[in-house]
Scaffold this active site. Structure first.
Site, PDB file in Angstrom:
ATOM      1  N   ARG A 109     -36.188  48.424 -99.645  1.00  0.00           N
ATOM      2  CA  ARG A 109     -35.170  47.555 -99.054  1.00  0.00           C
ATOM      3  C   ARG A 109     -34.533  46.633-100.090  1.00  0.00           C
ATOM      4  O   ARG A 109     -33.357  46.281 -99.980  1.00  0.00           O
ATOM      5  CB  ARG A 109     -35.765  46.752 -97.895  1.00  0.00           C
ATOM      6  CG  ARG A 109     -36.959  45.855 -98.223  1.00  0.00           C
ATOM      7  CD  ARG A 109     -37.579  45.388 -96.917  1.00  0.00           C
ATOM      8  NE  ARG A 109     -38.643  44.399 -97.053  1.00  0.00           N
ATOM      9  CZ  ARG A 109     -39.932  44.695 -97.197  1.00  0.00           C
ATOM     10  NH1 ARG A 109     -40.310  45.983 -97.271  1.00  0.00           N
ATOM     11  NH2 ARG A 109     -40.838  43.736 -97.250  1.00  0.00           N
ATOM     12  N   GLU A 166     -42.883  41.698-101.618  1.00  0.00           N
ATOM     13  CA  GLU A 166     -43.138  40.772-100.516  1.00  0.00           C
ATOM     14  C   GLU A 166     -44.643  40.502-100.375  1.00  0.00           C
ATOM     15  O   GLU A 166     -45.485  41.265-100.863  1.00  0.00           O
ATOM     16  CB  GLU A 166     -42.571  41.365 -99.212  1.00  0.00           C
ATOM     17  CG  GLU A 166     -42.789  40.527 -97.950  1.00  0.00           C
ATOM     18  CD  GLU A 166     -42.168  39.147 -97.990  1.00  0.00           C
ATOM     19  OE1 GLU A 166     -42.587  38.324 -98.840  1.00  0.00           O
ATOM     20  OE2 GLU A 166     -41.296  38.871 -97.133  1.00  0.00           O
ATOM     21  N   HIS A 184     -33.362  40.400 -99.653  1.00  0.00           N
ATOM     22  CA  HIS A 184     -32.771  41.700 -99.318  1.00  0.00           C
ATOM     23  C   HIS A 184     -31.983  41.655 -98.014  1.00  0.00           C
ATOM     24  O   HIS A 184     -32.106  40.722 -97.216  1.00  0.00           O
ATOM     25  CB  HIS A 184     -33.863  42.766 -99.223  1.00  0.00           C
ATOM     26  CG  HIS A 184     -34.850  42.498 -98.123  1.00  0.00           C
ATOM     27  ND1 HIS A 184     -34.584  42.746 -96.792  1.00  0.00           N
ATOM     28  CD2 HIS A 184     -36.101  41.978 -98.157  1.00  0.00           C
ATOM     29  CE1 HIS A 184     -35.626  42.401 -96.055  1.00  0.00           C
ATOM     30  NE2 HIS A 184     -36.568  41.929 -96.860  1.00  0.00           N
ATOM     31  N   GLY A 185     -31.205  42.693 -97.781  1.00  0.00           N
ATOM     32  CA  GLY A 185     -30.416  42.805 -96.556  1.00  0.00           C
ATOM     33  C   GLY A 185     -31.278  43.102 -95.335  1.00  0.00           C
ATOM     34  O   GLY A 185     -32.456  43.449 -95.443  1.00  0.00           O
ATOM     35  N   GLN A 186     -30.681  42.964 -94.172  1.00  0.00           N
ATOM     36  CA  GLN A 186     -31.389  43.204 -92.905  1.00  0.00           C
ATOM     37  C   GLN A 186     -31.947  44.630 -92.859  1.00  0.00           C
ATOM     38  O   GLN A 186     -31.280  45.587 -93.240  1.00  0.00           O
ATOM     39  CB  GLN A 186     -30.449  43.005 -91.731  1.00  0.00           C
ATOM     40  CG  GLN A 186     -31.135  43.139 -90.370  1.00  0.00           C
ATOM     41  CD  GLN A 186     -30.130  43.334 -89.240  1.00  0.00           C
ATOM     42  OE1 GLN A 186     -29.464  44.360 -89.143  1.00  0.00           O
ATOM     43  NE2 GLN A 186     -30.024  42.334 -88.383  1.00  0.00           N
TER      44      GLN A 186
END
Length: 200
Positions: A61, A82, A10-12
């Site tokens: 996210r 996660e 995923h992105g920051q």
């Protein structure tokens, strides 16, 4: 038939920016995370890469990252979530333990604090991604997951030495390209869209 899996981190997020432990907990994408995810979408278009199916972790996210990349329908799966870090969730990354020298991960450390063991994460990721790729019409698939979960999945198919040598970059929005045939995954390459853009 050889199929393709594009497994992406995923992105920051805000927690990434603040260096906080982020597993089962969640935080929103930053402006940078959104921009990077959109760049990945542009990269796929430029490469004329389309996907038969798309999947995401159930965490915000990951879903938001996928929605920045493509408008195609997708399915959310808990198996792509996660690593759960138990009571360490949301705390400073400075509290993370040292890696187990034999397993090259946090091992069983977080189990005593209500989290998951590394092997648990590895097996659920592998089972989920295998079940995805076994389905008919799943010839090229995009799946958005997380750093720790993706790293443990890689350890199922690559030695730690191979990961260090072949996975040269695994920042936010990095893409891991793998092939799938006969219920086996084969790592092809890691793709960092931002780095490719800078090199042009």
């Amino acid at each position: 038939m050889v199929k393709e899996l594009y497994l992406m981190r995923h992105g920051q997020t805000l927690f990434n920016q603040l260096h906080r432990i982020q597993g089962a907990s969640d935080s929103p994408l930053t402006a940078q995370g959104i921009a990077d995810a959109k760049e990945v979408g542009q990269y796929f278009k430029a490469q004329q890469l389309s996907f038969d199916h798309a999947y995401s972790s159930t965490q915000e996210r990951a879903c938001d990252t996928l929605e920045c990349i493509t408008s195609q329908p997708y399915q959310r799966l808990k198996g792509l979530k996660e690593w759960n870090f138990g009571v360490f969730e949301g705390q400073s990354e400075q509290l993370n333990p040292k890696n187990d020298s034999q397993r090259h991960s946090y091992g069983d450390f977080f189990v005593q604090y209500g989290g998951e063991a590394d092997y648990e994460v590895r097996e659920r990721m592998n089972q989920t991604l295998t079940e995805i790729m076994q389905q008919p019409t799943h010839d090229r698939v995009l799946a958005v997951s997380h750093g720790g979960a993706c790293f443990m999945f890689l350890q199922k198919w690559l030695s730690y030495a191979e990961i260090q040598r072949r996975v040269t970059d695994f920042h936010n929005c990095c893409i891991l390209k793998l092939t799938f045939a006969n219920d086996q995954f084969n790592f092809v390459e890691s793709i960092n869209v931002k780095k490719l853009k800078q090199e042009k």
